[in-house]
Write a protein that holds these residues in place. Structure first.
Motif, PDB file in Angstrom:
ATOM      1  N   GLY A 151       0.623  -1.134   0.107  1.00  0.00           N
ATOM      2  CA  GLY A 151       0.031  -0.054   0.032  1.00  0.00           C
ATOM      3  C   GLY A 151       0.741   1.100  -0.057  1.00  0.00           C
ATOM      4  N   ILE A 152       1.963   1.283   0.958  1.00  0.00           N
ATOM      5  CA  ILE A 152       2.388   2.718   1.051  1.00  0.00           C
ATOM      6  C   ILE A 152       3.802   2.805   0.221  1.00  0.00           C
ATOM      7  CG2 ILE A 152       1.296   2.750   3.119  1.00  0.00           C
ATOM      8  CD1 ILE A 152       4.041   2.582   4.667  1.00  0.00           C
ATOM      9  N   PHE A 153       4.608   1.758  -0.030  1.00  0.00           N
ATOM     10  CA  PHE A 153       5.963   1.859  -0.327  1.00  0.00           C
ATOM     11  C   PHE A 153       6.267   2.462  -1.689  1.00  0.00           C
ATOM     12  CE2 PHE A 153       9.190   0.862   2.664  1.00  0.00           C
ATOM     13  CZ  PHE A 153       8.737   0.413   3.817  1.00  0.00           C
ATOM     14  N   GLY A 154       5.167   2.132  -2.637  1.00  0.00           N
ATOM     15  CA  GLY A 154       5.353   3.140  -3.839  1.00  0.00           C
ATOM     16  C   GLY A 154       5.431   4.532  -3.618  1.00  0.00           C
ATOM     17  N   GLY A 155       4.827   4.884  -2.725  1.00  0.00           N
ATOM     18  CA  GLY A 155       4.790   6.492  -2.434  1.00  0.00           C
ATOM     19  C   GLY A 155       6.373   6.914  -1.664  1.00  0.00           C
ATOM     20  N   VAL A 156       6.651   5.779  -0.789  1.00  0.00           N
ATOM     21  CA  VAL A 156       7.969   5.992  -0.117  1.00  0.00           C
ATOM     22  C   VAL A 156       8.999   6.260  -1.195  1.00  0.00           C
ATOM     23  CG1 VAL A 156       9.493   4.831   1.558  1.00  0.00           C
ATOM     24  CG2 VAL A 156       7.128   5.059   1.896  1.00  0.00           C
ATOM     25  N   ILE A 157       9.102   5.327  -2.127  1.00  0.00           N
ATOM     26  CA  ILE A 157      10.236   5.272  -2.975  1.00  0.00           C
ATOM     27  C   ILE A 157      10.132   6.624  -3.999  1.00  0.00           C
ATOM     28  CG2 ILE A 157      11.289   4.211  -5.118  1.00  0.00           C
ATOM     29  CD1 ILE A 157      10.304   1.719  -4.120  1.00  0.00           C
ATOM     30  N   ARG A 158       8.781   7.090  -4.395  1.00  0.00           N
ATOM     31  CA  ARG A 158       8.389   8.380  -5.006  1.00  0.00           C
ATOM     32  C   ARG A 158       9.270   9.393  -4.217  1.00  0.00           C
ATOM     33  NH1 ARG A 158       2.946   9.577  -4.025  1.00  0.00           N
ATOM     34  NH2 ARG A 158       3.773  10.167  -2.120  1.00  0.00           N
TER      35      ARG A 158
END
Lengths: 204, 204, 204
Positions: free
Chosen positions: B125-132
Motif C-alpha cells: 500500500g505505502i512503499f510506492g509513495g515512499v520510493i517516490r
C-alpha cells in the motif's frame, strides 16, 4: 569485448561516485562505498528485480578491487579531473551503452520478452547513478539532465532491432555502441534535452 | 473486481508520481520514470522481500503502458488537477485499499502467517509513495501526513478478520474497501492524524 | 549468545531510528516504521543481495514486537536519552559487531568465499543506518562520521582470521566482540576518523 567495456563501465561509474562523495566531503570509506555502490548498483537492482542470482560482485568479488582502486585513484587525480573531463565523459558514455547491452542480454538469457529486456537494459544503465544520487541526498541527475537515460533506452531498442538481422553478434554490439556513444556525445555537445514538466501547485 | 481496482490503483499512484516529478521540473523521461516506480514500487518491494517471482510488471509488461499513459495524461491535464482534486483523492484511496488487499493475498498464497500478511499489505500500500518521495529527495509524506498508512494497516487487519467468517470472497473484499475508503475520506476531511514525536537534541 | 546480542542490536538500532524520526517530528506510525526499517534493514538488504530467503522478520515476525516496543519506549524515555547516551552507544556498538558476525556467518552458511563474507558482515552492520538516513532525507552518517563502518569491516576480517585457529566458536565470537567494541568506544572517545576527500568542482 563486452567484458572489457563492462570493466571500463564500472571504472567510470566508480569515478563518478567518488567525485560525488568528495563533493560531500565524505571520508575514505564513504568514497569507496559510494563508488562501489554506483558501479554495481544498476546491475544489482536488475538482478534483484529479475531474481537473477548470484549477483555479479558475489560471483566475481575481484571486480571490487577494480572499483576500489578507481575510487582511490580518483582522489589522487582529482585536481586533474577538470582537464580530463572529456576523456571521462567518453568512458562514461561507453560504459552506459555497454551496461545497457549487458542488461538486455541478461534478460534474454532468462527467456524474458522484449519489453522487459529493454527495461533491464535501462535499469542496468542508469540505476547505479540513481542510487549514487540517493545516497548523496540529491534528486537523481538522470531525471533532469541532458539525454542520458534516453541514450540507454534507445541503445536497448536498437540492439533488439539489430538482432532481427542475421548479423554476427560482435557487429550488432559494435553498431549499438557506436550509435549510443555518438548520440550521447552530441547530446553533451549541443545540450540536447527532453522537454520538462513544471507543476507548481504545492502538496495539499 | 480486484484487478480493476489494481489498475485504478496503479493509475492513481502513477499520477501522484508524475505530479511530484513536475514539482521538481523533471524532464519527460523523469516524469514517466517516477510515475512508473511509484505505481509498481510497493508491489515490487513486497515481492523482493518475500522472494515472490516474477514481479508483476515482469509478468505483465503491458501494465507499463497504462502507467506511462497516466503520466503523460497528467502532464496534459495538470492545469485542471486542482479542480479534480477530490476525484483524484478518491481514486487514490481506492487504490490504497486495493493494493493492501492484494498484498495480503500474495502473502497468504505463499503460506505466510497473519503478521507477515499484514506487513505485506502495508508494504504494497505505502512503499510506492515512499520510493517516490526518496527519488524526489524529501522525507516520505506517509510518515508525517494524516492517516494514510494506518488506513492500509487497518484494512489489512480487517480483511484478515473478515476472512474468519464464512462469507464469500467478493463480500469480504467489498466490505474492506468500503471501510478503508470511508476512514481515509474522513481522515482527509477532518485532518485526522496520529500524535507526533518531537525530539530536538541534535545528533552528537 | 549471538541471539542475545542480535536482540540487543535490533533494539539499539530501533532506538536510533526512533530518535531520527523524532528529529523530523514524525507521527507514531512513522517512528515505529523508521525504527523497524533501521533494525531489520541491514539484514534484509544482505538477504536480498545474497538471495537468502526467508528474511529474518518473515521467519520471526515476533521480533517486530521487540522493535516496536523499543520505538515506543524511546518516545517515553526521550527526555532521559542525553543522560543515557553512553549506555546507548555501548549497546549500539555491541549490536554493530554482533550484526557483522551474523552477516559473515550467513554468507558462510551459503558457501560463499571470504571477500563476500566480509561484505555480508559490513552490509548487515551498517545498512540499517543507511536506510534510516535515506528515509530521513540526509546523507548517511556512516559515510562521514568517526570510525563506525571500519569497526564493522575490521570485525568481519578479524572473525575470519580467528576462524583459522582451532579455537571454539564462542571464544572467536567473544574475542571479535571485545576487539570491535573496544575500538568503537575508543573511536568515540578520541574522535578517530578517516581522512576526508574534498572535491569542490561543481557538477557540469
Amino acid at each position: 569485448m563486452l567484458l572489457t567495456l563492462y570493466l571500463i563501465g564500472i571504472t567510470a561509474e566508480a569515478m563518478t561516485g567518488a567525485l560525488a562523495a568528495g563533493r560531500l566531503r565524505m571520508d575514505l570509506f564513504g568514497v569507496v562505498m559510494i563508488a562501489t555502490v554506483t558501479a554495481f548498483g544498476g546491475g544489482s537492482i536488475r538482478d534483484l528485480l529479475l531474481g537473477h542470482y548470484p549477483l555479479t560482485w558475489v560471483a566475481h568479488p575481484e571486480y571490487l578491487l577494480l572499483t576500489t582502486s578507481a575510487a582511490l585513484l580518483t582522489i589522487w587525480i582529482a585536481p586533474l579531473m577538470s582537464r580530463l573531463r572529456m576523456l571521462f565523459l567518453m568512458l562514461d558514455a561507453l560504459g552506459l551503452v555497454a551496461f545497457t547491452i549487458i542488461g538486455v542480454k541478461v534478460a534474454q538469457s532468462m527467456g524474458l520478452g522484449m519489453p522487459v529486456a529493454v527495461l533491464a537494459g535501462l535499469i542496468t544503465g542508469i540505476f547505479g547513478g540513481v542510487i549514487r544520487d540517493l545516497l548523496c541526498n540529491r534528486v537523481p541527475l538522470v531525471f533532469q539532465k541532458e539525454l542520458y537515460a534516453v541514450v540507454s533506452l534507445g541503445s536497448a531498442c536498437l540492439f533488439l532491432v539489430l538482432q532481427q538481422m542475421a548479423w554476427p553478434a560482435w557487429l550488432i554490439t559494435l553498431l549499438t555502441l557506436a550509435a549510443g556513444f555518438t548520440v550521447r556525445m552530441l547530446a553533451i555537445r549541443y545540450q540536447w534535452h527532453l522537454p520538462r514538466f513544471e507543476y507548481n501547485v504545492p502538496e495539499k
